[in-house]
Enzyme design. Structure first.
Site, PDB file in Angstrom:
ATOM      1  N   LYS A  35       0.847  -1.198   0.000  1.00 53.85           N
ATOM      2  CA  LYS A  35       0.000   0.000   0.000  1.00 53.85           C
ATOM      3  C   LYS A  35       0.880   1.244   0.000  1.00 53.85           C
ATOM      4  O   LYS A  35       2.083   1.180   0.272  1.00 53.85           O
ATOM      5  CB  LYS A  35      -0.918  -0.012   1.217  1.00 53.85           C
ATOM      6  CG  LYS A  35      -0.192  -0.053   2.546  1.00 53.85           C
ATOM      7  CD  LYS A  35      -1.153  -0.115   3.711  1.00 53.85           C
ATOM      8  CE  LYS A  35      -0.384  -0.121   5.034  1.00 53.85           C
ATOM      9  NZ  LYS A  35      -1.273  -0.015   6.190  1.00 53.85           N
ATOM     10  N   ARG A 131     -10.451   0.782  15.376  1.00 52.23           N
ATOM     11  CA  ARG A 131     -10.532   1.447  14.072  1.00 52.23           C
ATOM     12  C   ARG A 131     -11.715   0.907  13.287  1.00 52.23           C
ATOM     13  O   ARG A 131     -12.719   1.594  13.131  1.00 52.23           O
ATOM     14  CB  ARG A 131      -9.198   1.251  13.329  1.00 52.23           C
ATOM     15  CG  ARG A 131      -9.006   2.150  12.128  1.00 52.23           C
ATOM     16  CD  ARG A 131      -7.556   2.180  11.683  1.00 52.23           C
ATOM     17  NE  ARG A 131      -6.990   0.854  11.397  1.00 52.23           N
ATOM     18  CZ  ARG A 131      -5.717   0.660  11.057  1.00 52.23           C
ATOM     19  NH1 ARG A 131      -4.877   1.675  10.995  1.00 52.23           N
ATOM     20  NH2 ARG A 131      -5.279  -0.559  10.804  1.00 52.23           N
ATOM     21  N   HIS A 160      -5.879  -6.416  13.927  1.00 49.64           N
ATOM     22  CA  HIS A 160      -4.682  -5.577  13.828  1.00 49.64           C
ATOM     23  C   HIS A 160      -4.232  -5.211  15.233  1.00 49.64           C
ATOM     24  O   HIS A 160      -5.043  -4.818  16.079  1.00 49.64           O
ATOM     25  CB  HIS A 160      -4.962  -4.315  13.015  1.00 49.64           C
ATOM     26  CG  HIS A 160      -3.700  -3.594  12.622  1.00 49.64           C
ATOM     27  ND1 HIS A 160      -2.792  -4.132  11.748  1.00 49.64           N
ATOM     28  CD2 HIS A 160      -3.192  -2.397  13.016  1.00 49.64           C
ATOM     29  CE1 HIS A 160      -1.774  -3.290  11.604  1.00 49.64           C
ATOM     30  NE2 HIS A 160      -1.992  -2.242  12.368  1.00 49.64           N
ATOM     31  N   ARG A 219       1.742 -10.326   8.469  1.00 52.10           N
ATOM     32  CA  ARG A 219       1.639  -9.173   7.589  1.00 52.10           C
ATOM     33  C   ARG A 219       2.645  -8.081   7.982  1.00 52.10           C
ATOM     34  O   ARG A 219       2.256  -6.971   8.334  1.00 52.10           O
ATOM     35  CB  ARG A 219       0.222  -8.585   7.638  1.00 52.10           C
ATOM     36  CG  ARG A 219      -0.914  -9.551   7.419  1.00 52.10           C
ATOM     37  CD  ARG A 219      -2.258  -8.815   7.365  1.00 52.10           C
ATOM     38  NE  ARG A 219      -2.450  -7.880   8.435  1.00 52.10           N
ATOM     39  CZ  ARG A 219      -3.030  -8.160   9.603  1.00 52.10           C
ATOM     40  NH1 ARG A 219      -3.472  -9.384   9.862  1.00 52.10           N
ATOM     41  NH2 ARG A 219      -3.159  -7.229  10.532  1.00 52.10           N
ATOM     42  N   TYR A 262      15.315  31.431   2.119  1.00 51.22           N
ATOM     43  CA  TYR A 262      14.148  32.147   2.642  1.00 51.22           C
ATOM     44  C   TYR A 262      14.251  32.397   4.144  1.00 51.22           C
ATOM     45  O   TYR A 262      14.709  31.551   4.905  1.00 51.22           O
ATOM     46  CB  TYR A 262      12.871  31.328   2.392  1.00 51.22           C
ATOM     47  CG  TYR A 262      12.461  31.205   0.952  1.00 51.22           C
ATOM     48  CD1 TYR A 262      12.040  32.316   0.223  1.00 51.22           C
ATOM     49  CD2 TYR A 262      12.466  29.965   0.321  1.00 51.22           C
ATOM     50  CE1 TYR A 262      11.640  32.193  -1.101  1.00 51.22           C
ATOM     51  CE2 TYR A 262      12.062  29.824  -1.001  1.00 51.22           C
ATOM     52  CZ  TYR A 262      11.658  30.945  -1.710  1.00 51.22           C
ATOM     53  OH  TYR A 262      11.263  30.812  -3.017  1.00 51.22           O
ATOM     54  N   CYS A 310      13.963  24.701   0.349  1.00 50.34           N
ATOM     55  CA  CYS A 310      13.005  25.260  -0.600  1.00 50.34           C
ATOM     56  C   CYS A 310      12.188  24.132  -1.239  1.00 50.34           C
ATOM     57  O   CYS A 310      12.420  22.952  -0.972  1.00 50.34           O
ATOM     58  CB  CYS A 310      13.736  26.053  -1.680  1.00 50.34           C
ATOM     59  SG  CYS A 310      14.918  27.270  -1.051  1.00 50.34           S
ATOM     60  N   ASP A 312      12.245  23.065  -4.308  1.00 50.82           N
ATOM     61  CA  ASP A 312      12.965  22.280  -5.301  1.00 50.82           C
ATOM     62  C   ASP A 312      14.463  22.194  -5.051  1.00 50.82           C
ATOM     63  O   ASP A 312      15.155  21.464  -5.761  1.00 50.82           O
ATOM     64  CB  ASP A 312      12.755  22.880  -6.701  1.00 50.82           C
ATOM     65  CG  ASP A 312      11.302  23.216  -6.962  1.00 50.82           C
ATOM     66  OD1 ASP A 312      10.474  22.295  -6.897  1.00 50.82           O
ATOM     67  OD2 ASP A 312      10.992  24.398  -7.194  1.00 50.82           O
TER      68      ASP A 312
END
Length: 373
Positions: A35, A131, A160, A219, A262, A310, A312
């Site tokens: 997942k 849950r 779980h 799992r 920045y 930043c 990028d």
């Protein structure tokens, strides 16, 4: 290809699965969760590698994730761990996913959507996670309800574990209570005259610390990707699968008193050399690491990130006397650098969030290396 990339070491991933197999023994099946794009590692390649290494089941969180695997030609059983909405049921059926069920309303809707298609389901018990799932005392009657539909069959019962990754006495006690509730639910299903199928509970923490949680299938999630709970490193010496690298694209001289990036949160306290690398929070490098929390490796030496990260890009202080050159490789996460757990610790979070957060614009490169990252 971009300078910034995530190297995914497939041999390390397979080795981690083998360590799990050694831990749980030959009996229990292994379900490999893929997942969230295999925790950021790439769902399809990791699913195929998991099956090659002996996993019998895969697990996803959304119908779309399951369909992606089917379109890639994967025909292994795929558990759907989270609840879909009614509009997704036709796709769930056509993709032959194995959903978790726990209440009559959804079971009936699922049967109606399946029509003439035979569908296997697993019954989810809420033994203390709080849950989703039915209570253990309801398991028998829900299982009997499933058995009343000609197109549905019960393939397993699961729960779980909430705190299985902790060895604290109270947490260990709670895990034992959860497992006892699961066993109670299984017995109720049997008394209702229904075969419970595969019983499974062990997540990463269960595999690490609770042998009584192995049952018919385990799992383990983040464990397969290289991160064991504290205290389990000796019994499960898994290694991180993902390595995050980039290259220096610019080097400049910065004088004492000048600022970088920045907000001007970093000021050079002496003349120094600063490198720019093409990775930022838009790639999944957390902005909260800004200002020295992140240390990178270049040519075997450590260097601090400086200034605000930043979207990028970000900057690295190379010091006043550095032999580092433009285009040199920079390792942000890997064998000779920090790993995801160490980065997560600086942010008060978990390794899952770090690997899952590496953006899709960062290319995944799948390698068969002899050295783990």
């Amino acid at each position: 290809m971009r300078a910034t990339r995530a190297l995914i070491h497939l041999n390390t991933f397979r080795d981690n699965i083998r360590l799990v197999r050694n831990r749980v023994g030959p009996g229990p099946k292994i379900c490999a969760p893929v997942k969230a794009d295999a925790y950021g590692h790439g769902a399809v390649p990791m699913a195929k590698a998991a099956l090659e290494a002996g996993a019998a089941y895969l697990a996803v969180a959304t119908v779309g994730e399951g369909t992606e695997l089917r379109k890639a030609g994967i025909d292994a059983p795929i558990l759907l761990l989270s609840a879909p909405i009614p509009e997704e049921l036709p796709e769930l059926v056509s993709s032959k996913l194995t959903p978790l069920v726990w209440d009559r309303e959804f079971i009936q809707a699922l049967s109606e959507a399946a029509g003439e298609t035979a569908l296997t389901v697993h019954l989810k018990l809420d033994t203390g996670m709080g849950r989703v799932g039915c209570r253990p005392e309801e398991a028998g009657e829900i299982a009997a309800y499933i058995a009343g539909f000609k197109n549905l069959s019960l393939g397993g019962i699961l729960t779980h574990l909430a705190v299985s990754d902790s060895e604290e006495a109270d947490h260990s006690r709670y895990t034992k209570e959860q497992l006892a509730r699961l066993r109670d639910g299984v017995e109720r299903v049997k008394k209702a005259g229904v075969d419970p199928g595969l019983v499974h509970a062990a997540n990463t923490g269960g595999v690490a610390f609770h042998e009584d949680s192995f049952f018919d299938m385990v799992r383990p999630g983040i464990l397969l990707y290289g991160y064991a709970p504290d205290g389990a490193e000796k019994t499960l010496p898994v290694k991180p699968v993902m390595e995050l690298i980039t290259q220096i694209v610019y080097i400049k001289q910065v004088k004492k008193g000048e600022t970088v990036s920045y907000g001007r949160i970093w000021t050079a306290d002496k003349d120094t050399t600063v490198a720019t690398i093409p990775i930022g929070y838009g790639d999944g490098l957390p902005r909260r690491l800004s200002g020295g929390a992140l240390q990178v490796r270049i040519n075997g030496a450590w260097y601090p990130q400086v200034g605000r990260i930043c979207m990028d890009q970000c900057m690295i202080d190379l010091g006043s006397e550095s032999a580092v050159k433009r285009w040199d490789k920079v390792t942000l996460m890997g064998a000779d650098a920090l790993n995801a757990a160490e980065i997560a610790a600086k942010l008060g979070t978990i390794s899952y969030e770090i690997t899952c957060g590496i953006n899709k614009r960062v290319p995944r490169v799948y390698v068969e290396s002899t050295t783990a990252p």
